[in-house]
Design a protein around this motif. Structure first.
Motif, mmCIF file in Angstrom:
data_model
loop_
_atom_site.group_PDB
_atom_site.id
_atom_site.type_symbol
_atom_site.label_atom_id
_atom_site.label_comp_id
_atom_site.label_asym_id
_atom_site.label_seq_id
_atom_site.Cartn_x
_atom_site.Cartn_y
_atom_site.Cartn_z
ATOM 1 N N LEU A 184 17.875 1.629 8.624
ATOM 2 C CA LEU A 184 16.419 1.461 9.281
ATOM 3 C C LEU A 184 16.016 0.093 9.124
ATOM 4 N N GLN A 185 15.261 -0.687 9.738
ATOM 5 C CA GLN A 185 14.675 -1.670 9.512
ATOM 6 C C GLN A 185 13.070 -1.242 9.151
ATOM 7 N N ILE A 242 10.033 4.040 4.473
ATOM 8 C CA ILE A 242 10.190 4.573 5.949
ATOM 9 C C ILE A 242 8.741 4.548 6.687
ATOM 10 N N ASN A 243 8.517 3.746 7.669
ATOM 11 C CA ASN A 243 7.382 3.793 8.232
ATOM 12 C C ASN A 243 7.254 4.749 9.170
ATOM 13 N N SER A 244 6.810 5.886 8.578
ATOM 14 C CA SER A 244 6.575 7.014 9.530
ATOM 15 C C SER A 244 5.173 7.146 10.140
ATOM 16 N N ILE A 245 5.236 7.297 11.570
ATOM 17 C CA ILE A 245 3.752 7.592 12.363
ATOM 18 C C ILE A 245 3.592 8.834 12.641
ATOM 19 N N GLY A 246 4.342 10.091 12.007
ATOM 20 C CA GLY A 246 4.029 11.341 12.138
ATOM 21 C C GLY A 246 5.377 12.293 12.051
ATOM 22 N N PHE A 247 4.875 13.626 12.032
ATOM 23 C CA PHE A 247 6.001 14.432 12.072
ATOM 24 C C PHE A 247 5.581 15.695 12.962
ATOM 25 N N ASP A 274 9.887 3.700 17.377
ATOM 26 C CA ASP A 274 11.120 2.966 17.671
ATOM 27 C C ASP A 274 12.300 3.708 17.448
ATOM 28 N N VAL A 275 12.069 4.532 16.377
ATOM 29 C CA VAL A 275 13.368 5.317 16.015
ATOM 30 C C VAL A 275 12.694 6.667 15.866
ATOM 31 N N GLY A 329 19.361 2.136 3.649
ATOM 32 C CA GLY A 329 20.366 1.084 3.108
ATOM 33 C C GLY A 329 20.177 0.891 1.820
ATOM 34 N N GLN A 330 19.456 1.467 0.826
ATOM 35 C CA GLN A 330 19.090 1.532 -0.437
ATOM 36 C C GLN A 330 20.673 1.853 -1.041
#
Length: 820
Positions: free
Chosen positions: A327-328, A370-375, A401-402, A484-485
């Motif tokens: 993920l970017q 991670i740029n989370s916008i919600g769950f 986006d993803v 990607g870590q």
């Protein structure tokens, strides 16, 4: 014998007492001779030691311990050194909790994807399973305690597991179902082996002298202890003769008295008992030393980090369309799925571990980057459909986006004692996948389950990360993979077929009544798909990386194969190189390719390493049923190096001079096996492979029910009460399942419905004995009041005898009747 001096001081009754448990988890002690009891605990992927009310079903919570990834997960690492490291951590925790014998690892083969305990087993391949198990055993036993390899052998279904008769030919038995045990015994040096519940070709495994004496003791030179699976003893004296030292759990002395009576009547020699006592004493005294020499505290955080490391190496990247992963950082991510809120991280049953910590996906999103916008939950984990949940998930997905979608199988679907009913994931999850794809095609699925599943929805996701059952640190391990870590390096240790109907055992799994027939012979897993040219979804050994690897310069000699691997990508990573061997001769039927070696290599970007995989005693052998030993066929052999069974990068060849013995088969009698298309073998052809007629596979509905029959067979009972009990149990299971009490429903099936009648004496710790079971069977077979009187009378006798025993428990007499 090592302990002859101690044994000579023991009474016959004391010796017999050591042959079964003191309670559910402890062996008997003999205080006056300084013989302590030892503690056995479940522990394939973590210690499950119960401080109070003990059970074998995972009902009662255990002392907190590190929950490592399950064997099915660890197998994907293809890293024996990592397995040994994990074993060392397990062994250290066992010592801290004063556990002498850790009941694991489990190394039965994954004959069918539906087998309920597949999450506890490594692979469909015996070589891979054996090597990983040997590493884990070495690690566990490094601390002085004992590992316990299980379940010996051919225990490949959960339905009717305590009485099913496994029908398998000798060559398949040796090459497929015993090879992992052979490696565990010879290379891992396991101190304990657990016998399986089931029968093997007409004999219970712990009474089977061919299995227990001729193979385990004589061929493999095993000198350790054999313990029954809990409640897995049928005829105690026959088990002792076969070399089964320890019966678990306690039977309150009932089977010990059977041993004493057998010696007194001359049925067996006392030397048989003495030899078993000697081996058990060695286990007791050698493992007890561990508690004097080892530290009794552990660093819980360090162990948690180790669990995370194992998970990171074992997670498999199965799909990465358009390089959607990693993920970017600038991508807005919607996190969807019930398993993100409440992780599915281990199986159910006797292996349930009470974790010291439990990482949570939602709690650690910010930390992961991670740029989370919600769950949104998206679905109910137990399959209940909800359009509202889907709509809310889709609304969130539209803004992202993803989509990170956490899906999989629930806890009651994969459990000890029960086989799965289908290869699919719940329909409500599939509906969610389709709905999300319509509003946002950038879906990355995170799959959590312990065995292969069908994926008719695979084209609706761009990314697929298979976490398997990744333990208490699995949530963070998954996040480190998707960001990607960590570069994924896991490779599948089992094949993923397109559909269940494609599996080689489809027509003969599970055995429903008397027996289960292994008609596919050695063609299980990839051995079948590859040889019969059956298309699969993901082949054995498959797994993607964020980098690429090139193979070159193969060189083959009589001892090894050597080649180069280059990391041709831009990031460092690990690659699993796999050695497959195929015999060019057609005189003896074989799979097209078989795994005969592997290694895992770390490479920096642009780096090249020379890799060597040695040949060993298993590289070219086959089991000859005429000579009754391992032989080598004189032939040319293809030497293949691949990234999976389906992706061979390098090939070489070598001529091997064999043992030149008579061929064991007539080709015209075994066409399915010579073609490899062994998924639908006729009775006549299977009998030609076996070398004898098949036993009757159906229950005899006309005979009275006996010790090894089950409640399931009470549908045919003469007794009205028994038939009513059968219907009541069936109704109870169905009702409890419908109202959501699925754990309880499963428990009924496992501990009542499929329990043989003898099991009620073997598993109740002396509350019920075999004479009382006789009364139960009288009831079942049509004489209710006579049977009830018998049960009550025998129960009264039992209580009286137990009270008498309690009054004299500390009074031990010698052969002359004098108090010692």
């Amino acid at each position: 014998m090592k302990y002859k001096e101690i044994i000579n001081k023991m009474t016959r009754e004391e010796k017999a007492s050591l042959m079964s448990g003191k309670d559910f988890w402890q062996t008997m002690d003999v205080e006056r001779l300084g013989i302590p009891n030892i503690f056995l605990a479940d522990g394939p992927h973590g210690i499950r030691k119960q401080a109070e009310a003990a059970d074998h079903l995972g009902l009662n919570e255990s002392i907190p311990a590190t929950c490592f990834p399950t064997a099915a997960t660890v197998a994907n690492s293809w890293n024996t050194e990592l397995g040994e490291q994990m074993g060392e951590y397990l062994g250290k925790e066992a010592v801290a909790q004063k556990v002498n014998v850790l009941l694991g690892p489990g190394i039965n083969m994954k004959r069918s994807p539906l087998a309920g305990r597949n999450f506890e087993y490594f692979s469909e391949d015996p070589y891979l399973a054996g090597k990983l198990a040997a590493g884990m055993i070495k690690g566990i036993q490094f601390h002085g305690i004992s590992a316990c390899v299980k379940h010996f052998a051919v225990n490949n279904q959960e339905e009717r597991r305590m009485s099913i008769d496994t029908i398998v030919d000798e060559r398949t038995l040796r090459e497929i179902y015993l090879t992992a045990f052979e490696i565990a015994v010879k290379e891992g040096k396991t101190k304990t082996v657990m016998s399986a519940y089931n029968m093997l070709n007409g004999e219970y495994t712990n009474e089977n002298t061919h299995l227990m004496k001729e193979i385990l003791r004589n061929e493999w030179d095993y000198e350790g202890v054999v313990v029954t699976d809990w409640g897995g003893s049928n005829d105690r004296v026959a088990g002792l003769v076969a070399g089964n030292e320890l019966e678990m759990p306690t039977t309150a002395g009932e089977t010990n008295r059977e041993i004493v009576s057998a010696i007194e009547s001359g049925k067996i020699s006392e030397e048989v008992l003495d030899e078993c006592v000697d081996r058990l004493l060695d286990l007791v005294f050698t493992t007890e030393k561990a508690f004097k020499e080892e530290s009794k505290t552990i660093d819980k955080k360090e162990h948690h980090q180790m669990a995370q490391k194992v998970a990171e190496e074992s997670i498999v990247l199965l799909k990465n369309e358009e390089n959607i992963l990693p993920l970017q950082e600038d991508k807005k991510v919607a996190v969807i799925g019930d398993f993100a809120k409440e992780a599915r991280y281990q199986g159910a049953g006797s292996s349930i571990v009470n974790p010291t910590f439990l990482d949570n996906t939602l709690d650690s999103l910010k930390e992961s980057g991670i740029n989370s916008i919600g769950f949104e939950q998206g679905f109910d984990r137990y399959g209940k459909k909800s359009k509202k949940k889907i709509d809310k998930a889709c609304a969130l997905a539209k803004e992202a986006d993803v989509v990170l979608l956490y899906i999989g199988l629930d806890e009651v679907t994969e459990a000890e004692g029960l086989d799965r009913q289908s290869m699919g994931i719940p329909e409500n999850q599939i509906e969610l996948i389709h709905a999300l794809h319509e509003v946002n095609p950038n879906v990355v699925a995170i799959l959590s389950c312990g065995a292969a599943v069908e994926m008719p929805w695979i084209n609706k996701v761009k990314g697929l990360v298979h976490a398997y059952l990744s333990g208490q640190a699995g949530a963070k391990a998954i996040q480190r993979i998707v960001t990607g870590q960590v570069n994924p390096s896991g490779k599948l240790a089992e094949t993923y077929p397109l559909r269940y109907e494609d599996t080689p055992a489809y027509h003969h799994f599970p055995g429903k009544e008397v027996s289960v027939e292994y008609r596919e012979g050695p063609f299980i897993g990839y051995r079948y798909y590859d040889t019969a040219n059956v298309n699969v979804l993901f082949p054995f050994g498959y797994g993607l990386s964020y980098t690429t690897f090139a193979y070159s310069d193969i060189q083959v000699n009589k001892d090894e194969v050597q080649f180069n691997i280059t990391n041709t990508g831009e990031v460092s990573g690990m690659e699993v190189a796999q050695l497959y061997v195929g015999c060019q001769s057609e005189a003896i039927f074989r799979p097209k390719k078989e795994l005969k070696g592997f290694t895992k290599v770390f490479l920096n970007a642009g780096e090249t390493k020379t890799v060597t995989i040695p040949f060993d005693d298993k590289t070219f052998r086959y089991f000859n049923v005429i000579t009754n030993r391992w032989e080598i066929e004189t032939a040319n052999y293809n030497i293949m190096i691949g990234t999976s069974i389906a992706d061979i990068r390098l090939e070489g060849a070598i001529f091997i001079e064999g043992t030149n013995v008579p061929y064991p088969y007539r080709k015209e009698k075994l066409p399915s096996y010579y073609s490899g298309k062994a998924n639908k073998v006729s009775v006549e052809e299977f009998e030609a492979l076996l070398g004898h007629k098949l036993p009757e596979s159906k229950w005899d509905r006309t005979r009275p029910l006996g010790y090894n029959d089950t409640i399931a067979q009470c549908r045919y009972a003469k007794g009205l009460f028994a038939r009513f009990a059968f219907k009541l149990i069936k109704f109870s299971h169905s009702f409890l399942w419908k109202i959501g009490k699925r754990d309880t429903a499963n428990l009924i099936m496992m501990s009542v419905y499929h329990m043989p009648f003898r099991g009620y004496a073997r598993m109740t710790g002396g509350i019920i004995n075999m004479p009382m079971v006789d009364g139960m069977l009288i009831i079942v077979n049509g004489n209710f009041f006579k049977g009830l009187r018998h049960v009550l009378r025998e129960r009264k006798k039992l209580v009286k005898a137990q009270k008498k025993a309690e009054g004299t428990i500390n009074t031990v007499k010698d052969d002359k009747g004098e108090v010692l």
